[in-house]
Design an enzyme around this catalytic site. Structure first.
Site, short mmCIF file in Angstrom:
data_model
loop_
_atom_site.label_atom_id
_atom_site.label_comp_id
_atom_site.label_asym_id
_atom_site.label_seq_id
_atom_site.Cartn_x
_atom_site.Cartn_y
_atom_site.Cartn_z
N SER A 195 -11.06 -17.93 -8.44
CA SER A 195 -10.74 -16.70 -9.16
C SER A 195 -11.01 -15.46 -8.31
O SER A 195 -10.50 -15.36 -7.19
CB SER A 195 -11.51 -16.67 -10.48
N ASP A 461 -1.98 -20.22 -16.05
CA ASP A 461 -3.11 -21.10 -16.39
C ASP A 461 -3.92 -20.57 -17.57
O ASP A 461 -5.10 -20.82 -17.66
CB ASP A 461 -4.01 -21.29 -15.17
N HIS A 505 11.22 -17.35 2.91
CA HIS A 505 10.04 -16.51 2.67
C HIS A 505 10.38 -15.43 1.64
O HIS A 505 11.42 -14.78 1.71
CB HIS A 505 9.59 -15.84 3.97
#
EC number: 2.3.1.-
Length: 633
Positions: A195, A461, A505
């Site tokens: 995190s 998430d 990219h």
């Protein structure tokens, strides 16, 4: 498991120490291989936001309660004192929003050592609820890790990066930690950051660039850091940070949202997690230092490319903040954002990630919110004018040989908010009227209504949106091998692969594969053609929560197997095979009631030990199961 490890004495030390590294090992190719004894490696753990214990460094008498604060008493997190002496606890936690100093009556400092990051609030009931790294360390001990091989580097997560160095010399100490680990164990370290710990490590790399002579910078990194594991990294920020700024996030603690907001806005680190645009960059402070500092004082402003103004929402799924402002309070700064201007009616203002990071939001509401001026002060002084670099800018691949980016996905995640005045006094003056979530293929409101925006095929998430987590896919090379495999143990029948997928990219890369219902997968994106001398991989774990990912046994298993693969002299590929996954520990074996025997007979057998209370507990790895690891070479 101990009995099985004894059967592989010749290499257990190697495997065990590497597993601690919470990360990946060396590649088989010479450019990324660590030539030396892997038992000499160290693991450096950098925890995330609110993941380090804070202890009191004051004597504070709390009236109307027997629970006072004395030196070294636990502050973050002691739920007993939080419940019984909340005012005293608040004094020990809060910082001055302008200069980031402690409350006059109480100060707190981060604890040290591994105990500072295992459980925030140790106790029979509170311990399991506040566990962070405890399960991780259990794995390390189970596999025989030496105590001096694991190094935790806790920090005061309330502070901005400049204050961390100014008050605690944190980055000087971190540099010494790497150098001490090298001297103590004889090898480089593997960094495992979770995190906001990734933001801290990124700042360290930029700070180090100014601390060391340019010609020695890469040499120092190669000598001291073997690999970097970015887990749950908010690479482009997190929308939850701005939610905390305007309304407060309690994290399940028994405090009001208003109290949580007061604390959050006194911590300059809250802005460190602010969402920002991938298309805007700041001045290169590195070159400014070596050009004699000829640039003007206000040089550190955002420079955005054309894509920022041609695309919607700064590349994010939607506008992050939509806020109603009374028409009488609309300032000149906000005029460009007006969507309606009816006399006497509130005006809805919308703000993109760029407008959050450059302070436009706070300027627009400064006449209506007393915190805005304080936030603008922190934003300009501690971030835009940071002496090292502006942390609210997108970052390129770190100049480290081996980089692994790991995050959870496919969970409903907040990406935008609607705010309106609540009619209550500060700090409860805003109320969230609606929340925008990203779901697979669409954006939905709290009520379930589909919302227009740039919805992606994958979600975040639960804490950090996919757009921010997946930024590290830009670090992959021009050709990528994609493998999708079930997370549980499997026989390889459901493993899917795509080789040499072209990767441009700046563009996302998605696995075009079929998933079975009710099966959680892990998707590996691994360099097929990589940057010379570098190795990069991205792992996506289905249905894995941001805060729980460091406790994921699936993640730990994959790290272990990658380590096993990397130390084998006969390994022919850069990454471990994904063809099959069997049990690695006794706890992975279980009783199959349908077949009336232990499952995974190839790996497990029934072996009763005194004290076993059920059949599954008596299923253990076979004595020869270590030989099965050879299939992962």
């Amino acid at each position: 498991m101990a009995a099985d490890l004894k059967s592989v004495t010749a290499f257990i030390t190697v495997l065990a120490v590497i597993f601690l590294l919470c990360g990946c090992g060396a590649a088989v190719e010479d450019e990324t291989e660590f030539h030396g004894d892997y038992s000499k490696l160290s693991g450096i753990i950098i925890p995330g936001f609110a993941s380090t214990q804070l202890r009191a460094w004051s004597i504070l008498d709390c009236p109307y309660t027997p629970l006072d604060f004395n030196p070294l008493d636990l502050v973050w997190l002691d739920t007993t004192k939080l419940l019984s002496a909340v005012n005293c606890w608040f004094k020990c936690m809060v910082l001055d929003p302008y200069n980031q100093t402690d409350h006059p009556e109480c100060k707190s400092r981060p604890d040290s050592g591994l105990s500072a990051i295992t459980e925030l609030d140790p106790g029979y009931i509170t311990g399991p609820l506040s566990t962070v790294w405890k399960e991780w360390l259990k794995w390390c001990v189970e596999f025989g890790i030496e105590a001096n091989a694991i190094v935790a580097v806790p920090y005061d997560w309330r502070l901005s990066p400049t204050k961390l160095e100014e008050r605690d010399l944190y980055f000087h100490k971190l540099k010494l930690t790497f150098e001490t680990a090298l001297k103590l164990r004889g090898g480089p370290s593997i960094v495992f950051a979770h995190s906001m710990g990734n933001n801290v490590f990124r700042y360290f790399l930029e700070w180090l660039r100014l601390e060391i002579a340019p010609k020695h910078y890469l040499e120092w990194l190669d000598q001291h850091i073997h690999a970097y594991f970015a887990v749950g990294a908010p690479l482009l920020g997190s929308v939850e940070a701005i939610k905390s700024t305007l309304s407060g996030v309690t994290f399940g603690l028994p405090v009001s949202e208003g109290t949580a907001r007061l604390l959050s806005n006194s911590f300059a680190s809250s802005l460190w997690l602010m969402p920002f645009s991938k298309n805007c960059k700041g001045d290169n402070t590195f070159w400014t230092h070596f050009s004699g500092g000829a640039a003007k004082k206000d040089k550190r402003v955002y420079h955005c490319d054309d894509e920022e103004y041609q695309s919607k929402y700064s590349g994010w799924p939607t506008n992050i903040i939509n806020i109603e402002i009374p028409s009488a309070s609309v300032t000149e700064t906000a005029q460009a954002n007006l969507t309606s201007m009816e006399c006497g009616l509130p005006t809805l203002l919308s703000f993109t990630a760029r407008e959050l990071a450059d302070g436009t939001l706070f300027k627009a509401i400064e006449d209506y919110d007393p915190d805005s001026k304080r936030m603008l002060h922190q934003l300009k002084k501690l971030y835009h004018n940071d002496p090292v670099f502006n942390p609210l800018t997108p970052w390129e691949r770190p100049p480290i040989k081996n980089v692994f980016c790991i995050y959870g996905s496919h969970l409903k995640t907040e990406v935008g908010y609607y705010f309106a005045p609540s009619g209550k006094p500060y700090p409860d003056n805003w109320i969230i009227t609606d929340v925008i979530y990203e779901t697979e293929g669409s954006l939905v409101s709290r009520s379930g209504t589909v919302v227009d925006g740039n919805a992606g095929p994958i979600t975040g998430d639960e804490t950090v949106p996919y757009h921010s987590l997946s930024w590290c896919k830009n670090w992959l090379g021009p050709k990528v091998n994609i493998t999708m495999a079930p997370q549980p143990e499997h026989d390889g029948s459901d493993v899917q692969m795509e080789l040499n997928v072209e990767h441009e990219h700046g563009s996302d890369i998605i696995a075009n594969m079929t998933k079975a219902p009710r099966v959680k997968y892990i998707t590996f994106y691994e360099d097929s053609e990589s940057i010379p001398g570098k190795r990069t991989a991205v792992w996506e774990l289905d249905k894995t929560n941001h805060r729980n990912i460091v406790r994921s046994p699936v993640l730990m298993r994959e790290l272990w197997l990658q380590m096993w693969h990397d130390i084998q002299p006969g390994a022919k590929s850069k990454f471990v095979t994904k063809a099959k996954r069997g049990p690695l520990r006794d706890v992975d074996c279980y009783w199959d009631y349908g077949k009336a025997c232990c499952a995974w007979q190839e790996y497990c057998e029934y072996r009763y030990s005194f004290g076993d209370v059920h059949l599954g507990q008596s299923c253990r790895l076979r004595n020869t199961s270590a030989n099965m690891l050879l299939q992962y070479i």
